[in-house]
Scaffold this active site. Structure first.
Site, PDB file in Angstrom:
ATOM      1  N   THR A   1       0.890  -1.164   0.183  1.00 24.37           N
ATOM      2  CA  THR A   1      -0.007  -0.041  -0.034  1.00 24.37           C
ATOM      3  C   THR A   1       0.834   1.275   0.139  1.00 24.37           C
ATOM      4  OG1 THR A   1      -1.820  -1.109   1.121  1.00 24.37           O
ATOM      5  CG2 THR A   1      -1.800   1.306   1.372  1.00 24.37           C
TER       6      THR A   1
ATOM      7  N   SER B   1       1.374  -7.510  -0.532  1.00 25.95           N
ATOM      8  CA  SER B   1       1.940  -8.440   0.477  1.00 25.95           C
ATOM      9  C   SER B   1       1.633  -9.989   0.283  1.00 25.95           C
ATOM     10  CB  SER B   1       2.157  -7.976   2.016  1.00 25.95           C
ATOM     11  OG  SER B   1       0.765  -7.760   2.412  1.00 25.95           O
TER      12      SER B   1
ATOM     13  N   THR C   1       1.247  -4.244   4.435  1.00 26.87           N
ATOM     14  CA  THR C   1       0.794  -4.611   5.761  1.00 26.87           C
ATOM     15  C   THR C   1       0.269  -5.860   6.245  1.00 26.87           C
ATOM     16  OG1 THR C   1      -1.128  -3.500   5.724  1.00 26.87           O
ATOM     17  CG2 THR C   1       0.817  -2.278   6.560  1.00 26.87           C
TER      18      THR C   1
END
Ligand code: NAG
Ligand code: NAG
Ligand code: NAG
Ligand code: NAG
Ligand code: NAG
Ligand code: NAG
Length: 357
Positions: free
Chosen positions: A45, A91, A124
């Site tokens: 992000t 991720s 994240t």
């Protein structure tokens, strides 16, 4: 390391052109004497764009390291930063290839006596897995900081720029030595060993509810609560030269959990299984019987963790084959099991390692 060709292959997945992994971007001018910090970017992000400044979901990863650095020129006043793009994926798509490549890069930077510390930027969602992985394979007292963002770079109050600034500040800090890999977001500094993502949306998402944080940023200065310490019985692994790691699956516990998944997992090549058990690592009696049968045939380690958000998995074992993950959640237990299988640990050694946590 990625060759030029494979780097291009990797980046070609995204529609934007990126600097290849070997191209270093750095501060155009930097005062002499500032600590050298290397940023290794993996995507996520923090490196993403949305179509409007109020859109904070369904955005695309694609901002490269140069754009990240130029968004935060203040960084060049606190350190002499160099940046390298290792991957540019969200991720959920980080895999062993990328983890091993990242490890090689981190270790090479830390081995350079002119480099003070390393920052990794990461999505994240699985940041805690990469952070934990690095913590177990990078054996250095130099600061390694992993950061990310909850809002895309185009959002109102994007959190990426300050998170990046603070991460660099931390990696450049003399007080950050010997604290293991650190997770730094939203003013907080956590241990990679214990921190986990707790909220799918909010900025204040990384916590270790029981173990707490290592420190906090006050006026952009990292303040630690304690002197450096190491988690009890923390293992260290060497993945130098590795191209892959043994496959480990996670099976999720629930009422009427499907016992066939245990067999399916082993048949598709799993060398170990983590059970995200109910409560403190519990599993249904029928499921345990299937697991025991599968264990008797395959001998692969089966580690019972917990689907509960926090706590200690252990003491709920019914059969001797069951191992328990201690304080480690399923995704961290998976990383540890992969690394210990890769290191050739026997089932007894694996049990001792987990149960010593
Ligand atoms: C991991 O992802 C990268 C980039 O998407 C890809 O090039 C690589 O082949 C993947 N590795 C595995 C083992 O799937
Ligand atoms: C900044 O880092 C680059 C290498 O990344 C190096 O060439 C340069 O000498 C450094 N500048 C200062 C002022 O330390
Ligand atoms: C930063 O790196 C450069 C070479 O890349 C070196 O000359 C300089 O001394 C380093 N700075 C510090 C503070 O270590
Ligand atoms: C960097 O520091 C110099 C001198 O203190 C200051 O003039 C400049 O505005 C600063 N740059 C940024 C981007 O903060
Ligand atoms: C980690 O580094 C320390 C100090 O350099 C060394 O004594 C130790 O053997 C290393 N451990 C591993 C597993 O490489
Ligand atoms: C598995 O092996 C253990 C000990 O070797 C034995 O007691 C048990 O009955 C076996 N269970 C199954 C389901 O095969």
């Amino acid at each position: 390391m990625f060759s030029l060709k494979s780097s291009l292959g990797l980046f070609a997945l995204c529609s934007i052109a990126f600097p290849v992994a070997d191209a270093k971007s750095s501060c155009k001018s930097s005062q002499p004497g500032l600590p050298n910090v290397t940023i290794l970017a993996t995507g996520g992000t923090i490196a993403s764009k949305a179509s409007s400044n109020t859109q904070t979901t369904n955005y695309q990863v694609g901002v490269g390291i140069d754009a990240l650095l130029s968004a935060v020129p203040e960084i060049c006043n606190i350190s002499n930063v160099s940046g390298m793009q290792v991957s540019n994926v969200d991720s959920a798509s980080i895999n062993t290839t990328i983890l091993l490549e990242l490890t090689t890069r981190v270790k090479a930077e830390l081995a350079d006596p002119t480099v003070h510390g390393v920052v990794v930027t990461h999505g994240t969602d699985t940041l805690e897995e990469t952070a934990f992985f690095l913590d177990l394979v990078v054996n250095s007292t130099k600061p390694v900081v992993i950061t990310g963002a909850m809002r895309p770079s185009t959002a109102l109050s994007a959190d990426g720029p300050l998170n990046l600034y603070q991460a660099v500040k931390l990696a450049a800090s003399k007080t950050a030595y010997a604290r293991g890999v650190m997770v730094s977001l939203n003013d907080r500094i956590g241990s990679a060993f214990t921190s986990t993502k707790n909220n799918a949306n909010s900025l204040d998402t990384f916590h270790a509810t029981e173990q707490g944080q290592l420190g906090f940023f006050i006026d952009q200065v990292p303040k630690f609560y304690s002197s450096p310490s190491t988690p009890r019985n923390k293992p260290q692994f060497d993945v130098t030269g590795q191209k892959s790691l043994p496959a480990v699956d996670i099976l999720y516990g629930h009422q009427e959990s499907n016992s066939h998944l245990i067999r399916a997992s082993i048949e598709s090549g799993a060398k170990g299984i983590i059970f995200a058990g109910v409560g403190a690592g519990g599993w249904s009696l029928d499921g345990l019987k299937s697991a025991q049968r599968a264990y008797n045939q395959s001998g692969i380690p089966m580690v019972f963790s917990r689907r509960t958000n926090d706590g200690f998995a252990g003491g709920d074992s019914i059969y001797p084959f069951q191992m328990t993950s201690g304080f480690l959640n399923p995704q961290k237990a998976r990383v540890m099991l992969q690394l210990s299988l890769n290191a050739g640990y026997s089932n007894d050694e694996i049990r001792k390692m987990f149960e010593g946590q």
